[in-house]
Design a protein around this motif. Structure first.
Motif: not given
Length: 163
Positions: A28-32, A156-159, A19-26, A149-153
């Protein structure tokens, strides 16, 4: 019984890590996505509409501004401003007219730091965070669109990381 508790604790630890890793990926994807959009953003407004807001942002940070414009480009440079960590920074901002109705604005931040041995190092980097702040100020409706758009990305990264 002890074995079940150990397995339960291990499973909970694995779940927390996932879960922590998924949150970090989410995040990061939003920030990118926001960074990418800010780096290439073209205002659907003339430079004469956007430029005063860029200047105002710098004034609000306590910076003194000097215009150094060249043909076809609006350019300003700030004086050095000291920070609490013993360093100082300043900005170079360029406003580029794409055409009569659109423009781009790019912030570059230079930073000076003094080392304990007395040597000073200077670095400069594009300040996309300042550019994003200007987008939110000048084109808030577009900023909301980019954030959505960033939230959606991010989702998607979290999923993706949880599957």
């Amino acid at each position: 019984m002890h074995k079940r508790v150990t397995l339960l604790i291990a499973g909970m630890g694995l779940l927390a890590t996932t879960v922590g890793c998924a949150a970090m990926r989410a995040a990061s994807a939003k920030h990118r996505h926001i960074r990418s959009q800010a780096e290439q953003f073209v205002y659907q407004k003339s430079i004469t509409e956007v430029w005063p807001q860029a200047r105002q942002m710098l004034f609000e940070k306590g910076l003194q501004v000097r215009d150094t414009g060249e043909a076809g480009t609006l350019t300003l440079e700030t004086d050095w401003l000291s920070d609490n960590a013993g360093g100082s920074s300043r900005y170079l901002v360029q406003g580029i007219k794409v055409d009569e109705a659109t423009c781009k604005v790019q912030f570059t931040k230079a930073t000076k730091r003094s080392a304990p041995n007395g040597q000073t190092s200077t670095s400069s980097d594009r300040d996309v965070d300042a550019e994003w702040d200007l987008i939110k100020r000048v084109a808030p409706e577009k900023a909301v669109e980019i954030e959505s758009e960033a939230e959606l990305k991010g989702e998607a990264a979290r999923a993706e990381s949880q599957s």
